[in-house]
Scaffold this motif. Structure first.
Motif, PDB file in Angstrom:
ATOM      1  N   ARG A  31       0.815  -1.214   0.000  1.00  0.00           N
ATOM      2  CA  ARG A  31       0.000   0.000   0.000  1.00  0.00           C
ATOM      3  C   ARG A  31       0.853   1.270   0.000  1.00  0.00           C
ATOM      4  N   THR A  32       1.906   1.278   0.832  1.00  0.00           N
ATOM      5  CA  THR A  32       2.605   2.530   1.128  1.00  0.00           C
ATOM      6  C   THR A  32       4.014   2.623   0.550  1.00  0.00           C
ATOM      7  N   GLY A  33       4.604   1.470   0.179  1.00  0.00           N
ATOM      8  CA  GLY A  33       5.943   1.488  -0.373  1.00  0.00           C
ATOM      9  C   GLY A  33       7.034   1.814   0.623  1.00  0.00           C
ATOM     10  N   ILE A  34       6.738   1.731   1.924  1.00  0.00           N
ATOM     11  CA  ILE A  34       7.702   2.061   2.968  1.00  0.00           C
ATOM     12  C   ILE A  34       8.179   0.779   3.648  1.00  0.00           C
ATOM     13  N   SER A  64       5.542   8.297   6.327  1.00  0.00           N
ATOM     14  CA  SER A  64       4.712   7.933   7.473  1.00  0.00           C
ATOM     15  C   SER A  64       4.245   6.482   7.497  1.00  0.00           C
ATOM     16  N   GLY A  65       4.195   5.847   6.322  1.00  0.00           N
ATOM     17  CA  GLY A  65       3.552   4.540   6.247  1.00  0.00           C
ATOM     18  C   GLY A  65       2.044   4.651   6.232  1.00  0.00           C
ATOM     19  N   LEU A  66       1.529   5.842   5.913  1.00  0.00           N
ATOM     20  CA  LEU A  66       0.084   6.093   5.866  1.00  0.00           C
ATOM     21  C   LEU A  66      -0.364   6.651   4.522  1.00  0.00           C
ATOM     22  N   LEU A  67       0.563   6.789   3.590  1.00  0.00           N
ATOM     23  CA  LEU A  67       0.270   7.391   2.297  1.00  0.00           C
ATOM     24  C   LEU A  67       0.058   6.302   1.244  1.00  0.00           C
ATOM     25  N   ASP A  68      -1.049   6.405   0.523  1.00  0.00           N
ATOM     26  CA  ASP A  68      -1.311   5.496  -0.586  1.00  0.00           C
ATOM     27  C   ASP A  68      -0.343   5.841  -1.711  1.00  0.00           C
ATOM     28  N   VAL A  69       0.612   4.948  -1.972  1.00  0.00           N
ATOM     29  CA  VAL A  69       1.694   5.267  -2.905  1.00  0.00           C
ATOM     30  C   VAL A  69       1.177   5.450  -4.331  1.00  0.00           C
ATOM     31  N   ARG A  70       0.012   4.881  -4.654  1.00  0.00           N
ATOM     32  CA  ARG A  70      -0.540   5.025  -5.997  1.00  0.00           C
ATOM     33  C   ARG A  70      -1.422   6.264  -6.114  1.00  0.00           C
ATOM     34  N   ALA A  71      -2.293   6.464  -5.156  1.00  0.00           N
ATOM     35  CA  ALA A  71      -3.185   7.626  -5.193  1.00  0.00           C
ATOM     36  C   ALA A  71      -2.477   8.904  -4.785  1.00  0.00           C
ATOM     37  N   LYS A  72      -1.325   8.779  -4.101  1.00  0.00           N
ATOM     38  CA  LYS A  72      -0.561   9.918  -3.590  1.00  0.00           C
ATOM     39  C   LYS A  72      -1.419  10.789  -2.661  1.00  0.00           C
ATOM     40  N   ASP A  73      -2.220  10.093  -1.872  1.00  0.00           N
ATOM     41  CA  ASP A  73      -3.051  10.734  -0.853  1.00  0.00           C
ATOM     42  C   ASP A  73      -3.093   9.788   0.342  1.00  0.00           C
TER      43      ASP A  73
END
Length: 226
Positions: A116-119, A172-181
């Motif tokens: 989800r986050t890429g982190i 943060s590990g809370l960002l949708d890496v695809r939607a960038k939100d």
């Protein structure tokens, strides 16, 4: 202003039409504090160092804008009146390791979180710090209206404006890496209120001008904060 985990500095940059020059005008230590087994940043002291840097920059002839760079993941919480809710935790606080393992065991496995986050996994990622608050100090989140990462928190102290810089949100590990939100489903599963997350702004955006009270205190001009 460049903040590191053990020291910080104020750098005055200039451009003569051909090249950029940077001069260090203020350097200071960054001394976190252990209190009753918990590890905190001395955020008030660090803001004092920003003020000192602004005064020194004025002595060098002034400046047109201010930018702030810090490490990622750590944050402060503000209540509905813009006041800090509690102290700002250090990412090395021991509670994060326990919270991270509990989150991965009961809320979401690391494979899905990474997808989800890429982190990559680190126990101090914001998502795990928030799980620590949710399980150990839920009253802090109940009283919070805004979550601000450290550079955004300093921006708020300087301008009174609430925003979230994209580069900080991405740690943060809370960002949708695809939607960038924000990943709202992840935030809901974490069990923290959506209201504390502000609109994400692109890096380099003008946040606002220095608040007049601060300008009056330091006798400086209301330049823009970027």
């Amino acid at each position: 202003f460049d903040f590191g985990a053990s020291s910080g500095r104020a750098m005055l940059g200039s451009f003569d039409g051909e090249k950029v020059s940077v001069k260090e005008i203020h350097r200071f230590s960054n001394d976190p504090e252990m209190i009753n087994g918990l590890y905190y940043w001395d955020i008030v002291r660090l803001f004092h160092e920003i003020k000192t840097g602004l005064l020194k920059a004025k002595e060098y002839g002034g400046y047109e804008s201010i930018g702030i760079d810090t490490w990622g993941v750590d944050f402060g919480l503000l209540d509905s009146k813009g006041r800090l809710v509690g102290n700002v935790y250090h990412y090395r606080d021991a509670r994060n390791e326990i919270a991270a393992q509990d989150f991965l065991a009961h809320i979401m496995p690391m494979e899905e979180l990474y997808r989800r986050t890429g982190i990559q996994y680190a126990p101090f990622n914001t998502v795990f710090q928030l799980h620590a608050l949710k399980t150990q100090q839920p009253y802090l989140l109940e009283n919070a209206e805004h979550l601000l990462f450290l550079p955004d928190l300093f921006d708020y102290f300087l301008t009174g404006k609430i925003h979230t810089d994209y580069s900080e949100a991405s740690t943060s590990g809370l960002l949708d890496v695809r939607a960038k939100d924000w990943d709202w489903d992840l935030i809901d599963r974490l069990g923290v209120p959506r209201r504390i997350f502000s609109k994400i702004s692109p890096s380099g955006e003008v946040v606002g001008a220095l608040e007049q009270d601060l300008c009056d205190e330091l006798m400086i001009d209301p330049v823009k904060v970027i």
